[in-house]
Design a protein around this motif. Structure first.
Motif, PDB file in Angstrom:
ATOM      1  N   GLU A 270      -9.558 -17.941  25.594  1.00 15.37           N
ATOM      2  CA  GLU A 270      -8.651 -18.865  25.353  1.00 15.37           C
ATOM      3  C   GLU A 270      -8.443 -19.449  23.757  1.00 15.37           C
ATOM      4  OE1 GLU A 270      -8.189 -23.080  27.992  1.00 15.37           O
ATOM      5  OE2 GLU A 270     -10.007 -21.623  28.434  1.00 15.37           O
ATOM      6  N   PHE A 271      -7.451 -19.050  23.520  1.00 20.98           N
ATOM      7  CA  PHE A 271      -7.037 -19.643  21.967  1.00 20.98           C
ATOM      8  C   PHE A 271      -6.561 -20.967  21.770  1.00 20.98           C
ATOM      9  CE2 PHE A 271      -7.374 -14.813  22.113  1.00 20.98           C
ATOM     10  CZ  PHE A 271      -8.099 -14.445  20.919  1.00 20.98           C
TER      11      PHE A 271
ATOM     12  N   LYS B 273      -0.663 -22.761  14.060  1.00 20.01           N
ATOM     13  CA  LYS B 273      -0.287 -21.591  13.460  1.00 20.01           C
ATOM     14  C   LYS B 273       0.981 -21.480  13.040  1.00 20.01           C
ATOM     15  CE  LYS B 273      -3.263 -18.848  16.451  1.00 20.01           C
ATOM     16  NZ  LYS B 273      -3.477 -18.045  17.591  1.00 20.01           N
TER      17      LYS B 273
ATOM     18  N   HIS C  32      -8.603 -16.838  13.841  1.00 19.86           N
ATOM     19  CA  HIS C  32      -8.122 -17.351  15.189  1.00 19.86           C
ATOM     20  C   HIS C  32      -9.365 -18.112  15.847  1.00 19.86           C
ATOM     21  CE1 HIS C  32      -4.469 -15.101  15.483  1.00 19.86           C
ATOM     22  NE2 HIS C  32      -5.197 -14.335  14.532  1.00 19.86           N
TER      23      HIS C  32
END
Lengths: 447, 447
Positions: free
Chosen positions: A187-188, A241, A282
């Motif tokens: 899970e990012f 991001k 990330h």
């Protein structure tokens, strides 16, 4: 010491792999450490990809058990609190502990890795194989195939015990993932990170107070900075991001820092170059189960980030991985070095703890980037520390238990939940007493 | 019809891949369907691995839009309710809908697949490539490499739009999974499944009532049976994996069935052989995001089980996958067949719905294996159907909305939650009125 030496292959000579090799070799086992990268003690360190580590009690406790605490802490810089940087440059220091002597310790990942590699290599029975990239493995037979430089290009090895300590994108775990019944999730966050540098000041000293973890909390984003022995600071941006993607020219980078991080901008002569050169990393949380998979002729297990990669916001990634090593060592001691019995026990004890710290680390991001900028929050922390001094050992903050104790994470969570209910009840009681007193006073006046 | 034909590659010629090919070809696009298996219309069907399908309104609606509803329903067997089998052989029929004409439809996966393959192949612009196993793909360029039988053994193809409809263990999704930012989870139940057969009766007829989905609810495990056109039933055991592992001899299999499924045992002459020959399948829920990944020269998307594999307990796997096709067709119509705009829209609308049915399907397992055996539950269902007839269109059961409507799953969940609050409030109101009446009565008696 175990009665029989067991041949153990550890895949990954990072922090957890090396420390685990030390623990196992000290128990008399024969350990082969496979690492896909070249020997970092010869090659240069990778830059721009690793957040500085904050080693705290759990990590220190693990290092102490193999006699490495002093050598590691010698090169570390203690950070007894957070230094918050407001946009107008105002600084606010907030100690991590009611006991102001307690500190988390800034250390470079590469330095720590080299120290652990040296320690592992110095132990009898430890063999190091660099430039070995695991390309496939058979869980039933314990057969591993590695890609190596030069001819013939592959090496095959077999071991009865294989431990994957090869990080968040573990090749050992990938081999388990295809098996039915293997639960897995990645899970990012919608946030990325990027490393920057505040070099030493022109006079050769630190450009900011080295006795703190510096934070520029900006609501939905933040920057942090940790001191290095060379008197520089490693800064890390944690931004959405989309923010990274939209900021692509030196002019706009400088303009944004002038607006949001003006005091830091003045200390970052290489800002634009660093920003444009360094990759955007990330932030991922990885959970899986089982961590231990018995095959016919071998048993495979996972440790560290390979089993439970977490986000870095509680500074617990390496500390938690080191605790895995301590627990496996303890399970081996309890089972007479029977890996087939010790590994499932290790999994049973560690899995819930790893799940808990994963949640706490995600929650702490909100605290770091947002809440620490609030005066109410800072006042709460002062009340908390006052309570801790007033009720020593009875009232203990979550941060204290996570960073300055080895109380299992699940126990920390339970204890904090109990404490919150207790404080809420006490608060309600005080409010009720105050109300009764007020009514009594009012009646008195009416008489 | 779109203004410009687009070259679309669909990986996987299963149910969803074939239906999607029909929808896209009818819009004028050029579709290539790649399938790793041989043409099932020539080879024999795989047996023992696929639960019979229960096609309901969502699936029928999708088939209707491409003119296939009648031909599919012609070979299907309608099941208007559940038939519960108690251990003592007592049968209880429970209709699925207050409207007893409504039924879900038993159909074999292989038959449906062949029908859809024929329909796709008959459309202009559709090309079928069997024996093509995707081994790697580049998301940026849209380049795919397939393994094929014979020399040279690989085929390369490129397409500006690639849709992975290649099932729960999708190769297209595997290519996306390595990309940072791709969230993924696979979660297995501790239950497995195994197919068995109740053949036609000696007189050539059905051995049980073909107008029902038969259930043997046994608390922590269950068996179900769906009728086939050849007058056999396909039975499926859903048992804890440990139960399968511990039952390995014909004697013990027969003894266990005699104890727990005695009425079925009498109808299963080949029980032990089937049990020992057929594999034990796994039950997995797969979630991922994003479903749509734009590259430089191509866009890749996922549909059906490749995007959202769910457990079979609501009979919605294929129905939900068919709804994906309807939604993508709708998004293409709304965007003038601009795939770059239509695919993200499709993802936005379908992802939440797929997440919802995944949860409902997991919850329904408890209902099927346990609750349906309870008299209280059956009484509740009768009350529910009475309410449905009393308040037509106002009170509708969850099963009705899931199986006999095309209301989006998220909307079903919201509506059921509202309805439960409303019923609870009405119940509380009635209880309060009753209490007031009782108190009034008591006071009256005291006067």
């Amino acid at each position: 010491m175990g009665a029989f030496a067991v041949e153990v292959s550890i895949v990954g000579a990072g922090l957890v792999g090396c420390l685990l090799a030390c623990f196992l070799a000290r128990r008399g086992h024969a350990v082969t450490l496979y690492e896909r990268r070249p020997d970092p003690r010869r090659a240069g360190a990778e830059r721009g990809r690793s957040i500085n580590l904050a080693i705290s009690e759990r990590g220190i406790d693990a290092l102490r058990r193999v006699g490495l605490d002093k050598v590691v802490l010698d090169t570390a810089l203690p950070m007894p609190g957070r230094m918050m940087h407001a946009v107008d440059g105002e600084l606010t220091f907030q100690p991590y502990s009611a006991d102001r002597d307690r500190a988390i310790n800034s250390i470079g990942r590469a330095d720590l890795n080299r120290t652990l590699l040296d320690a592992a290599a110095a132990l009898p029975g430890v063999r190091l194989c660099f430039d070995h990239r695991l390309t496939s493995m058979d869980v039933d037979s314990g057969r591993m195939v590695f890609q190596t430089p030069g001819e013939p290009g592959t090496v095959t090895a077999t071991a009865p015990v294989i431990i994957g300590a090869d990080g968040a994108f573990s090749a050992v775990r990938a081999a388990l993932q295809g098996r039915p019944g293997f639960d897995y999730s990645q899970e990012f966050l919608d946030y990325g990170y990027k490393e920057l540098v505040i070099p030493a000041a022109p006079d050769g000293g630190f450009a900011m107070d080295p006795g703190a973890l510096h934070i520029w909390p900006r609501g939905h984003s933040m920057m942090i900075a940790l001191p290095n022995p060379d008197r520089s600071f490693t800064c890390t941006l944690f931004w959405p991001k989309a923010d990274f993607a939209s900021l692509t020219t030196p002019e706009r980078i400088t303009a944004l820092f002038a607006e949001r991080y003006p005091d830091a901008l003045a200390l970052m002569p290489g800002l634009s170059d660093d920003y444009l050169r360094n990759p955007t990393g990330h932030l991922v949380t990885i959970r899986c189960a089982p961590w231990v998979v018995p095959g016919g002729a071998a048993v495979t297990a996972l440790a560290g980030d390979a089993a439970h990669a977490i986000v870095p916001f509680y500074g617990q990634g390496a500390n938690c991985g080191f605790e895995d090593c301590v627990e496996l060592d303890r399970c081996l001691a309890e089972t007479g070095d029977d890996f087939a019995a010790a590994l499932p026990l290790y999994q049973e004890r560690r899995k819930r703890n790893a799940d808990t710290i994963a949640e706490l680390a995600l929650a702490n991001f909100v605290e770091m980037r947002d809440k620490v900028a609030s005066r109410v929050f800072l006042a709460q922390k002062k009340v908390e520390h006052a309570l801790e001094r007033l009720l020593p050992g009875r009232y203990v903050s979550q941060y204290e238990l996570v960073s300055f104790s080895t109380v299992p994470y699940v126990e920390v969570e339970r204890r904090i939940a109990r404490q919150r209910r207790w404080v809420a009840a006490a608060g309600a009681g005080i409010a009720a007493l105050a109300a009764v007193a007020a009514i009594g006073g009012a009646r008195g006046r009416h008489k």
